[in-house]
Design a protein around this motif. Structure first.
Motif, PDB file in Angstrom:
ATOM      1  N   GLU A 275      15.955  -9.385  -4.054  1.00 13.13           N
ATOM      2  CA  GLU A 275      16.172 -10.558  -3.192  1.00 13.13           C
ATOM      3  C   GLU A 275      16.393 -11.845  -3.978  1.00 13.13           C
ATOM      4  O   GLU A 275      17.382 -12.560  -3.738  1.00 13.13           O
ATOM      5  CB  GLU A 275      15.011 -10.724  -2.198  1.00 13.13           C
ATOM      6  N   PRO A 276      15.521 -12.200  -4.943  1.00 17.84           N
ATOM      7  CA  PRO A 276      15.777 -13.414  -5.724  1.00 17.84           C
ATOM      8  C   PRO A 276      17.083 -13.337  -6.516  1.00 17.84           C
ATOM      9  O   PRO A 276      17.796 -14.330  -6.656  1.00 17.84           O
ATOM     10  CB  PRO A 276      14.565 -13.504  -6.653  1.00 17.84           C
ATOM     11  N   THR A 279      20.049 -14.047  -4.263  1.00 22.84           N
ATOM     12  CA  THR A 279      20.149 -15.481  -3.986  1.00 22.84           C
ATOM     13  C   THR A 279      20.904 -16.189  -5.108  1.00 22.84           C
ATOM     14  O   THR A 279      21.796 -17.014  -4.868  1.00 22.84           O
ATOM     15  CB  THR A 279      18.744 -16.092  -3.829  1.00 22.84           C
ATOM     16  N   ARG A 280      20.568 -15.854  -6.354  1.00 23.90           N
ATOM     17  CA  ARG A 280      21.254 -16.466  -7.489  1.00 23.90           C
ATOM     18  C   ARG A 280      22.705 -15.993  -7.582  1.00 23.90           C
ATOM     19  O   ARG A 280      23.610 -16.769  -7.909  1.00 23.90           O
ATOM     20  CB  ARG A 280      20.503 -16.138  -8.780  1.00 23.90           C
ATOM     21  N   ARG A 282      24.713 -15.102  -5.141  1.00 30.83           N
ATOM     22  CA  ARG A 282      25.546 -15.778  -4.128  1.00 30.83           C
ATOM     23  C   ARG A 282      26.007 -17.141  -4.633  1.00 30.83           C
ATOM     24  O   ARG A 282      27.176 -17.523  -4.473  1.00 30.83           O
ATOM     25  CB  ARG A 282      24.756 -15.935  -2.824  1.00 30.83           C
ATOM     26  N   LEU A 283      25.093 -17.879  -5.213  1.00 33.83           N
ATOM     27  CA  LEU A 283      25.440 -19.199  -5.733  1.00 33.83           C
ATOM     28  C   LEU A 283      26.435 -19.086  -6.880  1.00 33.83           C
ATOM     29  O   LEU A 283      27.422 -19.833  -6.946  1.00 33.83           O
ATOM     30  CB  LEU A 283      24.168 -19.919  -6.195  1.00 33.83           C
TER      31      LEU A 283
END
Length: 352
Positions: A275-276, A279-280, A282-283
């Motif tokens: 999950e973390p 998130t990175r 996607r950015l």
């Protein structure tokens, strides 16, 4: 139960199906579903990867499908199939056909950058032509991505823009690859159809139909699921129908360059959690024009291997199988994008 149209090419030759489509369209998922529904038939798979990490081949080899032996899956990772026909494809086909028990059907999953037409032409090589035929070319599209306007540029508009802008010295290669893939197809699959509403999906199908210069069936599917009786047994004999499958590269006999793309492999800490990381990712995908991410994670609190896949800013992950005793638990990703990727920045963001 075996469907007759899945097993018989109608010519006595072993049928081969070419599965083409852009990065992340869902080709491997489609192949896996087809294997699951094959009813124990001898199906051989040729997987052509763009990149240095054999993710797609490993996902197929570890599928756990009865009758799907590892030696039924051949990975060709030395370059794009349409550029390495003589060096890789023809010897591989000969080896498959010369087996004591040759396959009953061959599935060829091309890389996202492959042009289908040079590969179709290879089936006219005498030794191959005598024993196999192109049963059909399947173009798998990421319906949501195409509907958003990616990889579907108007060639006439591009030509006009080029004429008007002396600084623009090349056409959009992504658009050319996309158009060559759908122009070669006998069946177009709008995968991930669940991401669009019915009206948008119908509009997309109508738009694609206008781009293809002949009548081709367009079907909407989700998660690569389609009856093998529809996918296989098309009896297209595409190698005899080349003139009806126009390519941007016909004038140079299929030659093309992939210098606009690059990929690199990134080793991650074993402690990486999905999950973390997503998130990175996607950015980073938005910041660095990353086209595709795929690989494996090894969370320390999980006995199962975690598969991670991404197209643009859309990512998913799932746990597919336990790590084998004879393989290292390690987290690795392959990152694919247009040339000029800032490898240092991407690596630093994901490993620190």
């Amino acid at each position: 139960m075996r469907s007759a149209n899945v097993t018989n090419s109608g010519s006595g030759k072993i049928p081969a199906t070419i599965i083409t489509g852009f990065l992340g369209a869902g080709k491997t998922t489609l192949v896996r579903h087809t294997l699951e529904q094959a009813g124990g038939r001898r199906i051989a798979i040729i997987v052509n990867e763009f990149g240095e990490l054999g993710i797609d081949g490993d996902l197929l080899k570890s599928c756990g499908i009865p009758g799907c032996a590892e030696d039924s899956i051949v990975e060709l990772a030395n370059g794009c199939l349409c550029c390495t026909v003589a060096e890789d494809f023809l010897p591989t086909m000969a080896a498959l056909l010369d087996r004591a028990e040759p396959p009953e059907h061959i599935l060829i999953e091309t890389s996202g950058l492959a042009l289908p037409k040079p590969l179709i032409k290879a089936f006219n090589w005498p030794d191959v032509r005598a024993r196999t035929t192109v049963d059909g070319v399947i173009a798998v599209l990421d319906a949501a991505a195409v509907a958003a306007g990616r990889f579907a540029d108007d060639p006439a508009a591009l030509a006009a823009q080029r004429a008007a802008d002396p600084a623009l010295d090349h056409d959009n290669p992504l658009a050319e690859v996309f158009e060559d893939q759908i122009n070669a197809a006998d069946l177009v699959l709008l995968n991930k159809a669940d991401l669009l509403d019915p009206l948008a999906l119908a509009a997309l199908a109508a738009d694609i139909s206008k781009k293809i210069p002949r009548a081709v069936k367009i079907l909407s599917i989700t998660q690569g699921k389609i009856d093998p009786g529809i996918l296989l047994g098309l009896a297209a004999q595409a190698e005899d129908d080349l003139a009806a499958r126009p390519s941007h590269h016909d004038a140079v006999d299929g030659a093309h360059e992939h210098d606009d793309f690059e990929s690199f492999v990134l080793d991650l800490p074993e402690t990486a959690e999905p999950e973390p990381l997503i998130t990175r990712l996607r950015l980073l995908a938005e910041q660095h024009d990353i086209l595709r991410v795929k690989g494996f994670l090894a969370p320390p609190d999980k006995a199962l291997r975690c598969v991670i896949q991404g197209v643009g800013a859309r990512f998913q992950h799932y746990f597919d199988r336990p790590w084998r005793a004879d393989e290292p638990r390690r987290a690795r990703l392959v990152v694919i994008g247009e040339r000029g990727l800032d490898r240092a920045a991407i690596s630093a963001a994901l490993t620190h």
